[in-house]
Write a protein that holds these residues in place. Sequence first.
Motif, PDB file in Angstrom:
ATOM      1  N   GLN A   1      41.155  44.900  57.576  1.00 57.89           N
ATOM      2  CA  GLN A   1      40.042  44.446  57.108  1.00 57.89           C
ATOM      3  C   GLN A   1      40.428  44.102  55.660  1.00 57.89           C
ATOM      4  N   LEU A   2      39.833  42.914  55.344  1.00 59.49           N
ATOM      5  CA  LEU A   2      40.218  42.541  54.113  1.00 59.49           C
ATOM      6  C   LEU A   2      38.933  43.022  53.120  1.00 59.49           C
ATOM      7  N   ALA A   3      39.644  43.457  51.763  1.00 61.48           N
ATOM      8  CA  ALA A   3      38.679  44.176  50.699  1.00 61.48           C
ATOM      9  C   ALA A   3      38.048  43.008  49.966  1.00 61.48           C
ATOM     10  N   THR A   4      36.882  42.390  50.724  1.00 62.24           N
ATOM     11  CA  THR A   4      36.286  41.224  49.915  1.00 62.24           C
ATOM     12  C   THR A   4      34.911  41.898  49.296  1.00 62.24           C
ATOM     13  N   GLY A   5      34.256  41.059  48.536  1.00 67.73           N
ATOM     14  CA  GLY A   5      33.336  41.530  47.867  1.00 67.73           C
ATOM     15  C   GLY A   5      32.821  40.865  46.560  1.00 67.73           C
ATOM     16  N   ALA A   6      31.870  41.153  45.943  1.00 73.90           N
ATOM     17  CA  ALA A   6      31.392  40.827  44.647  1.00 73.90           C
ATOM     18  C   ALA A   6      31.929  41.718  43.492  1.00 73.90           C
ATOM     19  N   ALA A   7      32.053  40.915  42.389  1.00 74.97           N
ATOM     20  CA  ALA A   7      32.530  41.487  40.944  1.00 74.97           C
ATOM     21  C   ALA A   7      31.649  42.793  40.824  1.00 74.97           C
ATOM     22  N   GLY A   8      32.426  44.035  40.646  1.00 74.77           N
ATOM     23  CA  GLY A   8      31.805  45.294  40.519  1.00 74.77           C
ATOM     24  C   GLY A   8      31.895  46.127  41.874  1.00 74.77           C
ATOM     25  N   ASP A   9      32.192  45.441  42.858  1.00 67.77           N
ATOM     26  CA  ASP A   9      32.267  46.336  44.112  1.00 67.77           C
ATOM     27  C   ASP A   9      33.688  47.200  44.149  1.00 67.77           C
ATOM     28  N   ALA A  10      33.649  47.989  45.010  1.00 65.33           N
ATOM     29  CA  ALA A  10      34.895  48.845  44.941  1.00 65.33           C
ATOM     30  C   ALA A  10      34.869  49.580  46.383  1.00 65.33           C
ATOM     31  N   TYR A  11      36.163  49.504  46.813  1.00 60.10           N
ATOM     32  CA  TYR A  11      36.506  50.183  48.070  1.00 60.10           C
ATOM     33  C   TYR A  11      37.433  51.474  47.687  1.00 60.10           C
ATOM     34  N   LEU A  12      36.660  52.694  48.251  1.00 59.34           N
ATOM     35  CA  LEU A  12      37.347  53.896  48.155  1.00 59.34           C
ATOM     36  C   LEU A  12      38.309  54.336  49.453  1.00 59.34           C
ATOM     37  N   CYS A  13      39.642  54.204  49.029  1.00 54.38           N
ATOM     38  CA  CYS A  13      40.537  54.524  50.143  1.00 54.38           C
ATOM     39  C   CYS A  13      41.215  55.821  50.303  1.00 54.38           C
ATOM     40  N   HIS A  14      41.380  56.096  51.577  1.00 53.87           N
ATOM     41  CA  HIS A  14      42.017  57.309  51.900  1.00 53.87           C
ATOM     42  C   HIS A  14      43.524  56.995  51.244  1.00 53.87           C
ATOM     43  N   PRO A  15      44.178  58.161  50.766  1.00 50.05           N
ATOM     44  CA  PRO A  15      45.484  58.017  50.042  1.00 50.05           C
ATOM     45  C   PRO A  15      46.583  57.658  51.139  1.00 50.05           C
TER      46      PRO A  15
ATOM     47  N   PHE B   1      38.624  53.920  55.001  1.00 47.26           N
ATOM     48  CA  PHE B   1      38.028  53.385  53.608  1.00 47.26           C
ATOM     49  C   PHE B   1      36.305  53.334  53.583  1.00 47.26           C
ATOM     50  N   VAL B   2      35.880  53.282  52.477  1.00 51.08           N
ATOM     51  CA  VAL B   2      34.311  52.796  52.543  1.00 51.08           C
ATOM     52  C   VAL B   2      33.954  51.738  51.239  1.00 51.08           C
ATOM     53  N   HIS B   3      33.121  50.875  51.616  1.00 53.47           N
ATOM     54  CA  HIS B   3      32.997  49.838  50.756  1.00 53.47           C
ATOM     55  C   HIS B   3      31.657  50.215  49.964  1.00 53.47           C
ATOM     56  N   VAL B   4      31.790  50.263  48.565  1.00 49.66           N
ATOM     57  CA  VAL B   4      30.765  50.706  47.595  1.00 49.66           C
ATOM     58  C   VAL B   4      30.420  49.217  46.917  1.00 49.66           C
ATOM     59  N   PRO B   5      29.238  48.789  47.223  1.00 45.32           N
ATOM     60  CA  PRO B   5      28.708  47.678  46.212  1.00 45.32           C
ATOM     61  C   PRO B   5      28.118  48.081  45.149  1.00 45.32           C
ATOM     62  N   ALA B   6      28.524  47.359  43.923  1.00 44.89           N
ATOM     63  CA  ALA B   6      28.211  47.560  42.660  1.00 44.89           C
ATOM     64  C   ALA B   6      28.567  48.731  42.209  1.00 44.89           C
ATOM     65  N   ALA B   7      29.938  49.307  42.444  1.00 46.67           N
ATOM     66  CA  ALA B   7      30.140  50.579  41.854  1.00 46.67           C
ATOM     67  C   ALA B   7      30.410  50.322  40.371  1.00 46.67           C
ATOM     68  N   VAL B   8      30.564  49.314  39.976  1.00 43.27           N
ATOM     69  CA  VAL B   8      30.489  49.171  38.545  1.00 43.27           C
ATOM     70  C   VAL B   8      29.566  48.001  38.290  1.00 43.27           C
ATOM     71  N   ALA B   9      28.693  47.949  37.328  1.00 43.00           N
ATOM     72  CA  ALA B   9      27.740  47.050  36.946  1.00 43.00           C
ATOM     73  C   ALA B   9      28.306  45.506  37.244  1.00 43.00           C
ATOM     74  N   PRO B  10      27.727  44.783  37.865  1.00 41.72           N
ATOM     75  CA  PRO B  10      28.440  43.229  37.958  1.00 41.72           C
ATOM     76  C   PRO B  10      28.692  42.653  36.418  1.00 41.72           C
ATOM     77  N   GLU B  11      27.863  42.823  35.472  1.00 40.34           N
ATOM     78  CA  GLU B  11      28.146  42.284  34.426  1.00 40.34           C
ATOM     79  C   GLU B  11      29.327  43.047  33.454  1.00 40.34           C
ATOM     80  N   LEU B  12      29.214  44.037  33.742  1.00 47.78           N
ATOM     81  CA  LEU B  12      30.447  44.885  33.170  1.00 47.78           C
ATOM     82  C   LEU B  12      31.787  44.621  33.637  1.00 47.78           C
ATOM     83  N   ALA B  13      31.709  44.595  35.224  1.00 50.58           N
ATOM     84  CA  ALA B  13      32.882  43.847  35.744  1.00 50.58           C
ATOM     85  C   ALA B  13      33.351  42.525  35.087  1.00 50.58           C
ATOM     86  N   ALA B  14      32.384  41.797  35.203  1.00 55.35           N
ATOM     87  CA  ALA B  14      32.635  40.216  34.705  1.00 55.35           C
ATOM     88  C   ALA B  14      33.418  40.347  33.333  1.00 55.35           C
ATOM     89  N   ARG B  15      32.953  41.211  32.360  1.00 54.48           N
ATOM     90  CA  ARG B  15      33.402  41.405  30.987  1.00 54.48           C
ATOM     91  C   ARG B  15      34.766  42.017  31.141  1.00 54.48           C
TER      92      ARG B  15
END
Length: 231
Positions: A189-203, A17-31
């Motif tokens: 590993q816990l998939a923690t982070g801010a709204a808009g973050d994403a974890y891309l995981c191997h299937p 897996f890889v953690h991608v901060p702000a993969a979606v804009a935080p304001e859009l994620a919150a909406r």
Amino acid sequence: MRILDPADIDAFQRDGFVHVPAAVAPELAARCAEVVLDALPERADDPSTWDRPVARPTVHTREMVDAARSERLLGAVADLVGPDAVLPGSIGGSLVVRFPVDADPGDDGWHLDGGFAGPDGTYRVNHRSRGRLLVLLVLLTDTGEHDAPTRLRVGSHHLVPEVLAPYGEEGVPCLELQLPEEVHALGVQLATGAAGDAYLCHPFLVHAAQRHRGRAPRVLSQPGALPADPA
């Protein structure tokens, strides 16, 4: 434009897996989270209305479409699996909302996600991960360690192909797959982070939900990155 650097690619290959901060804009994620919570009978600001630990609504709105088209999210996916990967047109079909309710959610076992439906309609997984290139965890609310973050077995994707090989092309229902004992000795590993973050995981990354022990509803979308040819 590349989103992931070589260290990110190495981490994905090593850990699954890889953690991608702000993969979606935080304001859009919150909406997006606001729209999802508004669609539920529970009120996000009234704990007296929270009477179930988990809800799985379907909410296809403009916000969900915009999130699925996030250039940063799409770019990170392309960096891992190439430009032909297909994301759903909306992230609103794979939503999981968890409430801090002291009850068994009934869905917190270690597992893989299925990629295709078998003859009986159950979702299955096979040795080449037919129908799924990545599992995406898109955080739509801030998610700390007490907010039911998804648990990820680090490196477990290396152990899964050998277990799947005997099932051939037909694969096995994902919830019936017997995971190797070695998986349970791996780190978590816990998939923690801010709204808009994403974890891309191997299937083949083994993962699990958990109970919510925080204070506010947690909203997550789990779309898959799909091959252009799903066969």
